[in-house]
Design a protein around this motif. Structure first.
Motif, PDB file in Angstrom:
ATOM      1  N   GLU A   1     126.028  65.907 -33.350  1.00  0.00           N
ATOM      2  CA  GLU A   1     126.768  66.951 -34.264  1.00  0.00           C
ATOM      3  C   GLU A   1     125.980  68.408 -34.041  1.00  0.00           C
ATOM      4  OE1 GLU A   1     126.153  63.793 -37.344  1.00  0.00           O
ATOM      5  OE2 GLU A   1     125.085  64.688 -35.530  1.00  0.00           O
TER       6      GLU A   1
ATOM      7  N   GLY B   1     126.586  73.216 -34.851  1.00  0.00           N
ATOM      8  CA  GLY B   1     127.345  74.119 -35.705  1.00  0.00           C
ATOM      9  C   GLY B   1     126.895  74.131 -37.234  1.00  0.00           C
TER      10      GLY B   1
ATOM     11  N   ARG C   1     132.150  76.191 -38.521  1.00  0.00           N
ATOM     12  CA  ARG C   1     132.764  75.212 -37.505  1.00  0.00           C
ATOM     13  C   ARG C   1     131.850  74.043 -37.116  1.00  0.00           C
ATOM     14  NH1 ARG C   1     136.538  75.006 -32.352  1.00  0.00           N
ATOM     15  NH2 ARG C   1     134.849  75.858 -31.420  1.00  0.00           N
TER      16      ARG C   1
ATOM     17  N   SER D   1     130.741  70.780 -34.746  1.00  0.00           N
ATOM     18  CA  SER D   1     131.417  70.184 -33.627  1.00  0.00           C
ATOM     19  C   SER D   1     130.691  68.736 -33.537  1.00  0.00           C
ATOM     20  CB  SER D   1     130.948  71.033 -32.330  1.00  0.00           C
ATOM     21  OG  SER D   1     131.631  71.874 -32.294  1.00  0.00           O
ATOM     22  N   CYS D   2     131.345  67.805 -32.958  1.00  0.00           N
ATOM     23  CA  CYS D   2     130.785  66.494 -32.588  1.00  0.00           C
ATOM     24  C   CYS D   2     131.032  66.029 -31.408  1.00  0.00           C
ATOM     25  CB  CYS D   2     131.044  65.624 -33.742  1.00  0.00           C
ATOM     26  SG  CYS D   2     130.840  63.677 -33.501  1.00  0.00           S
TER      27      CYS D   2
ATOM     28  N   ARG E   1     140.866  66.964 -32.988  1.00  0.00           N
ATOM     29  CA  ARG E   1     139.926  66.338 -31.923  1.00  0.00           C
ATOM     30  C   ARG E   1     140.628  66.872 -30.390  1.00  0.00           C
ATOM     31  NH1 ARG E   1     139.923  60.166 -32.718  1.00  0.00           N
ATOM     32  NH2 ARG E   1     138.789  60.257 -30.697  1.00  0.00           N
ATOM     33  N   ASN E   2     139.457  67.008 -29.528  1.00  0.00           N
ATOM     34  CA  ASN E   2     139.816  67.600 -28.237  1.00  0.00           C
ATOM     35  C   ASN E   2     139.467  66.397 -27.224  1.00  0.00           C
ATOM     36  OD1 ASN E   2     139.437  68.677 -25.543  1.00  0.00           O
ATOM     37  ND2 ASN E   2     139.823  70.788 -26.299  1.00  0.00           N
TER      38      ASN E   2
ATOM     39  N   THR F   1     135.234  65.786 -28.141  1.00  0.00           N
ATOM     40  CA  THR F   1     134.652  66.595 -29.157  1.00  0.00           C
ATOM     41  C   THR F   1     135.544  66.410 -30.410  1.00  0.00           C
ATOM     42  OG1 THR F   1     133.346  67.658 -27.626  1.00  0.00           O
ATOM     43  CG2 THR F   1     133.756  68.409 -30.067  1.00  0.00           C
TER      44      THR F   1
ATOM     45  N   TYR G   1     136.054  68.522 -34.151  1.00  0.00           N
ATOM     46  CA  TYR G   1     135.899  69.684 -34.839  1.00  0.00           C
ATOM     47  C   TYR G   1     135.980  69.701 -36.393  1.00  0.00           C
ATOM     48  CZ  TYR G   1     135.471  71.662 -30.129  1.00  0.00           C
ATOM     49  OH  TYR G   1     135.376  71.825 -28.669  1.00  0.00           O
TER      50      TYR G   1
ATOM     51  N   GLN H   1     136.721  72.318 -39.216  1.00  0.00           N
ATOM     52  CA  GLN H   1     136.624  73.972 -39.437  1.00  0.00           C
ATOM     53  C   GLN H   1     136.733  73.873 -41.103  1.00  0.00           C
ATOM     54  OE1 GLN H   1     136.649  76.786 -37.609  1.00  0.00           O
ATOM     55  NE2 GLN H   1     136.602  77.717 -39.506  1.00  0.00           N
TER      56      GLN H   1
ATOM     57  N   CYS I   1     128.828  63.016 -38.454  1.00  0.00           N
ATOM     58  CA  CYS I   1     129.769  62.550 -37.743  1.00  0.00           C
ATOM     59  C   CYS I   1     129.520  61.142 -37.293  1.00  0.00           C
ATOM     60  CB  CYS I   1     129.633  63.327 -36.156  1.00  0.00           C
ATOM     61  SG  CYS I   1     131.118  62.752 -34.990  1.00  0.00           S
TER      62      CYS I   1
END
Length: 122
Positions: free
Chosen positions: A6, A8, A19, A21-22, A72-73, A78, A80, A82, A96
Motif C-alpha cells: 500500500e 498514499g 487516494r 494505492s495498492c 483497479r488498473n 494496482t 486505488y 479514492q 490492502c
C-alpha cells in the motif's frame, strides 16, 4: 501467491480527500479479488470495500458508501481507493488484501499489505 504493497496514506482535514494505492506483484493480479480493510486503535479490523476479479462486482461498507470509490488498473496491477468527504472517524491504518472471492470478513483474504496510516483531523 500475490504480494501487495500500500501507499498514499497521510494527513487530511475533515471534508478533504486522499487516494490510496495498492500495487500487486506478479502476473496473477487478474486472478484475485481485492479489498481494503481498516483498523483504528483499540478496534477490530473493519471491512471497507472489495472488488472482484473482473471489476464488475463491488461491495462497500455502509460507512463509506457514497464517499469512497475503489478501482483497479490491470495494466499497472494496482487498485486505488479514492476517499472523499473524509471524516475523523475514517482515521485508521488501511490495509490492502487479495483473495479469491468478494467477502466482508478478513479471513477470506490470503495476502495482506503492511498498511498505510490515514489520519483525518477535525
Amino acid at each position: 501467491q500475490v504480494q501487495v504493497v500500500e501507499s498514499g496514506g497521510g494527513l487530511a482535514q475533515a471534508g478533504g480527500s486522499l487516494r490510496l494505492s495498492c500495487a500487486a506483484s506478479g502476473r496473477t493480479f487478474r486472478l484475485y479479488s481485492m479489498a481494503w480493510f481498516r483498523q483504528a486503535p483499540g478496534r477490530e479490523r473493519e471491512f471497507v470495500v472489495a472488488i472482484n476479479q473482473s471489476g464488475g462486482v463491488i461491495e462497500y461498507a455502509d460507512s463509506v458508501k457514497g464517499r469512497f470509490t475503489i478501482s483497479r488498473n490491470y495494466n499497472e496491477n494496482t487498485i486505488y481507493l479514492q476517499m472523499n468527504s473524509l471524516k475523523p472517524e475514517d482515521t485508521a491504518v488501511y490495509y490492502c488484501a487479495a483473495g479469491k472471492i468478494v467477502a466482508t470478513h478478513h479471513s477470506a483474504y490470503v495476502s495482506w499489505g503492511q498498511g498505510t496510516q490515514v489520519t483525518v483531523s477535525s
